[in-house]
Motif scaffolding. Structure first.
Motif, PDB file in Angstrom:
ATOM      1  N   VAL A 349       0.850  -1.196   0.000  1.00  0.00           N
ATOM      2  CA  VAL A 349       0.000   0.000   0.000  1.00  0.00           C
ATOM      3  C   VAL A 349       0.886   1.245   0.000  1.00  0.00           C
ATOM      4  O   VAL A 349       0.724   2.150  -0.818  1.00  0.00           O
ATOM      5  N   ALA A 350       1.859   1.247   0.916  1.00  0.00           N
ATOM      6  CA  ALA A 350       2.675   2.451   1.102  1.00  0.00           C
ATOM      7  C   ALA A 350       3.465   2.801  -0.159  1.00  0.00           C
ATOM      8  O   ALA A 350       3.597   3.988  -0.497  1.00  0.00           O
ATOM      9  N   PHE A 353       2.101   5.214  -2.854  1.00  0.00           N
ATOM     10  CA  PHE A 353       1.956   6.652  -2.591  1.00  0.00           C
ATOM     11  C   PHE A 353       3.308   7.274  -2.249  1.00  0.00           C
ATOM     12  O   PHE A 353       3.789   7.153  -1.126  1.00  0.00           O
ATOM     13  N   ILE A 356       3.971   9.144   1.057  1.00  0.00           N
ATOM     14  CA  ILE A 356       4.121   8.520   2.375  1.00  0.00           C
ATOM     15  C   ILE A 356       5.595   8.373   2.742  1.00  0.00           C
ATOM     16  O   ILE A 356       6.382   7.834   1.978  1.00  0.00           O
ATOM     17  N   TYR A 359       4.961   4.793   7.981  1.00  0.00           N
ATOM     18  CA  TYR A 359       3.596   4.448   8.342  1.00  0.00           C
ATOM     19  C   TYR A 359       3.614   3.344   9.401  1.00  0.00           C
ATOM     20  O   TYR A 359       4.604   2.623   9.564  1.00  0.00           O
ATOM     21  N   VAL A 376      -0.092   7.469   9.127  1.00  0.00           N
ATOM     22  CA  VAL A 376       0.856   7.864   8.093  1.00  0.00           C
ATOM     23  C   VAL A 376       1.560   9.163   8.432  1.00  0.00           C
ATOM     24  O   VAL A 376       0.920  10.144   8.814  1.00  0.00           O
ATOM     25  N   ILE A 392      -5.771   6.417  -0.320  1.00  0.00           N
ATOM     26  CA  ILE A 392      -5.076   5.365   0.431  1.00  0.00           C
ATOM     27  C   ILE A 392      -6.095   4.338   0.938  1.00  0.00           C
ATOM     28  O   ILE A 392      -5.885   3.132   0.846  1.00  0.00           O
ATOM     29  N   VAL A 406      -7.557   5.824   7.406  1.00  0.00           N
ATOM     30  CA  VAL A 406      -6.256   6.483   7.367  1.00  0.00           C
ATOM     31  C   VAL A 406      -6.233   7.615   8.379  1.00  0.00           C
ATOM     32  O   VAL A 406      -7.198   8.348   8.533  1.00  0.00           O
TER      33      VAL A 406
END
Ligand SMILES: [Zn+2]
Length: 428
Positions: A349-350, A353, A356, A359, A376, A392, A406
């Motif tokens: 996931v991180a 983006f 970021i 996290y 985050v 996200i 988030v």
């Protein structure tokens, strides 16, 4: 270097790799019945395993029936081998039918039969693009452990020539590849990177002076960015496979690289580690293997690796199901809303983006319901907008298969060292 060889289609064993679901079930059930009967009669450890769970060999008729049996993990295998040396009661044939005994860390001894019918790595090599006449350089260790020998056997079954490079000696290996016009690479992704650097230092152009067209890699994660970098710089196909020293090949990529196909001649279950129950497509659990090798008949061997599988059709025409990818180790997982999550899911996931920076996934429980929060810290200058939070939140279930919210933190809220997944649930 362009080749006239078709490395992108075809099968090693067309009939067995393209069975219909009913045919595959019939084939696997018959093989399962045969190996359970053989192992019960010849391998005392398997007899004990069945007796303990009050099961007769005849009770195991289908893959589903395996749920009756406990899962054997690597540490248990090691303990059993120590208490009953050398094979812990798992040897299923007389010693004089063996051709090789390897030793993996543990130590665990792995016997292999002279006339082994195990062609699972060969299926993997064919699917990766190896073809008759290739010269394959094997850069795995030829000391103690089995993989280099397995891969040599796979090359021979495909009527390929092996050059045993082994570990290290990078300069000599580059020389060997150049002089012998080696067409195939077998090793880790990172050693192929080392080869490309050394070749550059030696003044070689990777495509003009080397002839590598196909690679089979294993033993490490293969990020897509690294794969495409290697494929472009060498002008080659790079495909990966997955297995363990105890049970051998359990899955491999085809040309279409949408997950790793199961070999037709073994049973791979994805199992809920808490209950031992088989899970369906898309559900994360432990990879558990049953292999049909008479010399070392592992029945329900737990790899400790986590993954999930898909039964969607594959463009290559193989009908076997596919593991998506290995998500990590069982001992690092947390169960949230009934799904296993692993730090590597959260990393996925991180990495989508760039905003970021750091996290942490926080798991809590309210009114007997699990809640997951992706906390985050953004990079300097990035703005914590509602829109970003929504994006996200949308990405979370794709990688983690659980919904989460988030929460943005001020920079440096997280301590210097912290766990990627913080389980704050209290159980009383
Ligand atoms: Zn495929």
């Amino acid at each position: 270097m362009t080749s006239a060889v078709d490395r992108t289609s075809g099968y090693y064993d067309q009939r067995l790799e393209t069975l219909s679901p009913e045919e595959r079930a019939a084939y696997q059930n018959a093989e399962l019945q045969r190996i359970v009967q053989h192992a019960y009669t010849n391998a005392p450890a398997i007899k004990k395993k069945l007796d303990k769970s009050n099961t007769k060999p005849g009770d195991i008729q289908t893959v589903k029936d395996l749920e009756r049996l406990p899962i054997t993990h690597k540490h248990e295998l090691g303990e059993l081998q120590q208490s009953e040396p050398p094979f812990g009661g798992f040897l299923g044939v007389p010693m004089d039918r063996l051709k090789r005994i390897c030793m993996s860390p543990g130590p665990i001894y792995e016997p292999e039969e002279i006339h082994s019918q195990n062609d699972r790595w060969t299926q993997a090599f064919f699917a990766a693009g190896f073809r008759k006449g290739d010269i394959g350089q094997i850069t795995f260790s030829y000391h103690l452990v089995p993989p280099a020998f397995w891969f040599e056997d796979a090359l021979h079954r495909l009527e390929c020539v092996a050059t045993p490079g082994g570990v290290g000696n990078t300069e000599l290996q580059v020389r060997m590849m150049h002089d012998l016009k080696v067409t195939g690479y077998i090793g880790t992704p990172s050693f192929l990177v080392a080869i490309s650097k050394k070749a550059g230092e030696a003044g070689y152009d990777l495509q003009r002076d080397l002839s590598i067209e196909v690679g089979f890699v294993a033993g490490e994660m293969l990020p897509e960015s690294l794969r495409s970098e290697l494929e472009e710089s060498f002008g080659m196909i790079v495909r990966q496979g997955y297995g363990t020293a105890d049970v051998g090949c359990l899955s491999y990529e085809c040309y279409h690289k949408e997950g790793m196909h199961f070999p037709y001649n073994c049973i791979v279950e994805i199992v809920d580690p808490d209950t031992g129950r088989q899970l369906g497509p898309g559900e994360t659990g432990e990879v558990v293997a049953t292999v049909f090798d008479e010399a070392y008949p592992m029945i329900r061997f737990g790899t400790g690796d986590l993954s999930y599988y898909t039964d969607e059709p594959c463009a290559c025409g193989r009908t076997t199901h596919r593991l998506t990818k290995i998500l990590g180790r069982l001992d690092q997982v947390t169960k949230v809303k009934g799904m296993f999550i692993h730090p590597s899911n959260a990393d996925e996931v991180a990495t989508k983006f760039p905003e970021i920076d750091r996290y942490q996934v926080v798991v809590t429980r309210k009114a007997h319901v699990d809640e997951m929060t992706f906390t985050v810290e953004l990079k300097e200058g990035c703005e914590a907008t509602e829109e970003l939070a929504e994006q996200i939140e949308e990405a979370i279930p794709n990688s983690m298969r659980v919904r989460g919210s988030v929460e943005f933190l001020d920079r440096d809220t997280l301590p210097e060292e912290y766990k990627k997944i913080d389980d704050r649930r209290k159980w009383d």
